[in-house]
Design a protein around this motif. Sequence first.
Motif, PDB file in Angstrom:
ATOM      1  N   VAL A   1       8.687   1.136   8.642  1.00 33.59           N
ATOM      2  CA  VAL A   1       8.517   2.372   7.609  1.00 33.59           C
ATOM      3  C   VAL A   1       8.757   2.077   6.025  1.00 33.59           C
ATOM      4  O   VAL A   1       8.794   2.815   5.471  1.00 33.59           O
ATOM      5  CB  VAL A   1       9.592   3.459   8.067  1.00 33.59           C
ATOM      6  CG1 VAL A   1       9.229   3.903   9.357  1.00 33.59           C
ATOM      7  CG2 VAL A   1      10.777   3.108   8.155  1.00 33.59           C
ATOM      8  N   GLY A   2       8.796   0.773   5.819  1.00 35.31           N
ATOM      9  CA  GLY A   2       9.039   0.486   4.317  1.00 35.31           C
ATOM     10  C   GLY A   2      10.551   0.513   3.771  1.00 35.31           C
ATOM     11  O   GLY A   2      10.484   0.611   2.589  1.00 35.31           O
ATOM     12  N   ILE A   3      11.409   0.363   4.626  1.00 34.23           N
ATOM     13  CA  ILE A   3      12.925   0.302   4.193  1.00 34.23           C
ATOM     14  C   ILE A   3      13.494  -1.158   4.554  1.00 34.23           C
ATOM     15  O   ILE A   3      13.086  -1.693   5.687  1.00 34.23           O
ATOM     16  CB  ILE A   3      13.746   0.930   4.836  1.00 34.23           C
ATOM     17  CG1 ILE A   3      13.494   2.641   4.695  1.00 34.23           C
ATOM     18  CG2 ILE A   3      15.170   0.719   4.662  1.00 34.23           C
ATOM     19  CD1 ILE A   3      13.802   3.267   3.366  1.00 34.23           C
TER      20      ILE A   3
ATOM     21  N   LEU B   1       2.646  10.409   3.357  1.00 36.00           N
ATOM     22  CA  LEU B   1       1.240  10.804   3.814  1.00 36.00           C
ATOM     23  C   LEU B   1       0.438   9.468   4.449  1.00 36.00           C
ATOM     24  O   LEU B   1      -0.046   9.555   5.506  1.00 36.00           O
ATOM     25  CB  LEU B   1       0.486  11.736   2.982  1.00 36.00           C
ATOM     26  CG  LEU B   1       0.881  12.909   2.647  1.00 36.00           C
ATOM     27  CD1 LEU B   1      -0.058  13.721   1.782  1.00 36.00           C
ATOM     28  CD2 LEU B   1       1.114  13.864   4.161  1.00 36.00           C
ATOM     29  N   ALA B   2       0.279   8.381   3.596  1.00 33.01           N
ATOM     30  CA  ALA B   2      -0.322   7.306   3.891  1.00 33.01           C
ATOM     31  C   ALA B   2       0.583   6.536   4.776  1.00 33.01           C
ATOM     32  O   ALA B   2      -0.044   5.918   5.877  1.00 33.01           O
ATOM     33  CB  ALA B   2      -0.336   6.286   2.490  1.00 33.01           C
ATOM     34  N   LEU B   3       1.835   6.896   4.884  1.00 29.86           N
ATOM     35  CA  LEU B   3       2.628   5.993   5.945  1.00 29.86           C
ATOM     36  C   LEU B   3       2.246   6.587   7.247  1.00 29.86           C
ATOM     37  O   LEU B   3       2.167   5.974   8.344  1.00 29.86           O
ATOM     38  CB  LEU B   3       4.038   6.102   5.698  1.00 29.86           C
ATOM     39  CG  LEU B   3       5.173   5.493   6.813  1.00 29.86           C
ATOM     40  CD1 LEU B   3       4.862   4.031   6.902  1.00 29.86           C
ATOM     41  CD2 LEU B   3       6.595   5.822   6.395  1.00 29.86           C
ATOM     42  N   LEU B   4       2.254   7.927   7.291  1.00 32.41           N
ATOM     43  CA  LEU B   4       2.189   8.782   8.557  1.00 32.41           C
ATOM     44  C   LEU B   4       0.758   8.420   9.193  1.00 32.41           C
ATOM     45  O   LEU B   4       0.600   8.194  10.236  1.00 32.41           O
ATOM     46  CB  LEU B   4       2.276  10.217   8.390  1.00 32.41           C
ATOM     47  CG  LEU B   4       3.873  10.686   8.423  1.00 32.41           C
ATOM     48  CD1 LEU B   4       3.870  12.234   7.809  1.00 32.41           C
ATOM     49  CD2 LEU B   4       4.443  10.430   9.652  1.00 32.41           C
TER      50      LEU B   4
ATOM     51  N   ALA C   1      14.151   8.921   8.697  1.00 33.89           N
ATOM     52  CA  ALA C   1      13.989   9.944   9.524  1.00 33.89           C
ATOM     53  C   ALA C   1      12.721   9.650  10.644  1.00 33.89           C
ATOM     54  O   ALA C   1      12.706   9.831  11.838  1.00 33.89           O
ATOM     55  CB  ALA C   1      13.954  11.347   8.961  1.00 33.89           C
ATOM     56  N   ILE C   2      11.817   8.881  10.030  1.00 31.85           N
ATOM     57  CA  ILE C   2      10.533   8.635  10.730  1.00 31.85           C
ATOM     58  C   ILE C   2      10.786   7.785  11.555  1.00 31.85           C
ATOM     59  O   ILE C   2      10.593   7.702  12.920  1.00 31.85           O
ATOM     60  CB  ILE C   2       9.251   8.530   9.421  1.00 31.85           C
ATOM     61  CG1 ILE C   2       8.924  10.008   9.044  1.00 31.85           C
ATOM     62  CG2 ILE C   2       8.085   8.034  10.345  1.00 31.85           C
ATOM     63  CD1 ILE C   2       7.783   9.680   7.933  1.00 31.85           C
TER      64      ILE C   2
END
Lengths: 341, 268
Positions: free
Chosen positions: B146-148, B199-202, B169-170
């Motif tokens: 998720v980019g963390i 939005l891009a991630l989802l 959270a995602i």
Amino acid sequence: MTMTQAPSGSSSGTPGGPLLRVRDLHTEFRSEDGAALRAVDGVSFDVEPGRALAIVGESGSGKSVSMRSVLRLLPRTGRVTAGEVWFGGQDLLRLPERQMRRIRGRDIGMVFQNAMEAMNPTLTLERQLTEHLLWHGVCTKSEARERAVRALGDVGIPEPERRIRVYPFQLSGGMRQRAMIAMAIVTRPALLIADEPTTAVDVTIQRQILDLLAGLKDQGTGIIMVTHDLGVARYFCDDSVVMYAGRVVERAPTRELLSRPRHPYAAGLLGSSVELGSRDRPLHPIPGNPPDLASRPRGCPFHPRCDRAVLPRCQDEQELIQIGGARAVACWRAEDGHDDQ
Amino acid sequence: MTTSDVDSPGSAARPLVAAHEVSKVFGSRAGEVRAVENVSLHIGVGETVGVVGESGSGKSTLARLLMGLQPCTSGRVEFDGQDLATVPGKELRVLRQRMQMVFQNPFGSLLPHYSAVANVMEPLRLHGRGTKTSRREQADALLEMVGIHPGFGELYPSQFSGGQQQRIAIARALALEPDLLVCDEPTSSLDVSIQAQILALLGELRQKLGLSCLFISHNLAVVERLADRVAVMSQGRIVEEGPTERLFEAPEHPYTRQLLGAVLPVTM
């Protein structure tokens, strides 16, 4: 709307000149460890009578702090360290608090995002509106109620005679927001500062509130609209100022800004905007996060997130460069010859 | 982003979750509130269904009914063919792992006294998946997805920005490898540039993991972008439903038209 009286323009500045002139405003907050955080860092803008200025930016960009600095409503940890705020021929930053209190709420109206927090929950609308008028000595007690009812009617609250007797919590969110606008305009201010007035309401109500504010604008009120929503800026505001990390990075007529943003951050905001009918247009999110005020990047505060940054040039301070009559951009690329867009 | 299957109503796909004429009535001193009334909606496998409506239209209540978080007053919800109301508790616990939720306020939905990585590990621990080491590895991988940066995994939620909190959270919602992800206003509290990132991630995750999604938002443009099919809710009822493109281009119900008409364009 049925407003007949002109706004209290008599208290504004030189005829034909801007209503409000903010020059080189600096505001600092003391952090817990005593360090100074520059929340507003050299902001300048003008507001003309009968025009609306959008202050666009994301959380932490300093847009609300700028407004609170203008109104001198900063929390105790905040302090304006430099700058001038000219309104009605006076520098508001140098007025005694007593005089400032006379201007705030009378000549400058305020609308905030959350009406529930801005209103006194223990007072009926009648008390809130009439006390306001009486305190400022705008009219006599007998006139006050009538004016308050009229203001509620003006903002589109049905049956104002009856509704004036209710408490804020008895109103729906949209109605409460209107009641707050009524409170802000009941004194016919020359300038209205609206900080995200439609962020907490539904789209259909948003449109009604903006149309209501547009009516005020047509009657000569100058409006500052703090917003993160470019759609709101486009619909309502003649001019826009884009803020990032406490600075103005671009200033332009709203249409020009949105059709061709010149600062990379403004372009990034536009590329991040999701709008109807844009399903097939890929999103171009700005990578990374806005900077922490305690560790602001050197030079252009946006350069670490900017895909067009050139080092070390972008680590130098970027002055606002005037391009054309009404535009200014804080990026060296905006100068002739560099802009390869 | 879907392209070719947009015109099919999505009913061709096997429904993963389906609400059949569900209603939810809340009792209050002022009388009954009919939050959801006689709503039928299904989400096919791999499909994203958007629900739009204004505040109080019943969209969040509908999500809670679909998740089995609240019992329906009438009607029934089937998840993968099983009626949620009749599944015994123990099996329901197993079933629940297959549906996860992402909320509007990421900070409120994360455990503030748990680090980012511990937050993501928690659902794995609760459901007894793997060992402590394997859970940790899995959580690190999820955070990365998720980019963390996993190097920040030991920080607490309050030390992250709102957008990063939503990423965490995602990651947590995805930890149990759910089939259904319900997102209730997942970007509404975020700034424009951060909203675009999420939005891009989802969109990316949904495709990569083949998730079925229920996407709730008051923001029509966001729903238009992510959903294959959209339902418009007003006063507890679905007033119009259809493939995204059709619904946005040729809305039939006056309320849908009113909603679309109120959206302010940015560039067009």
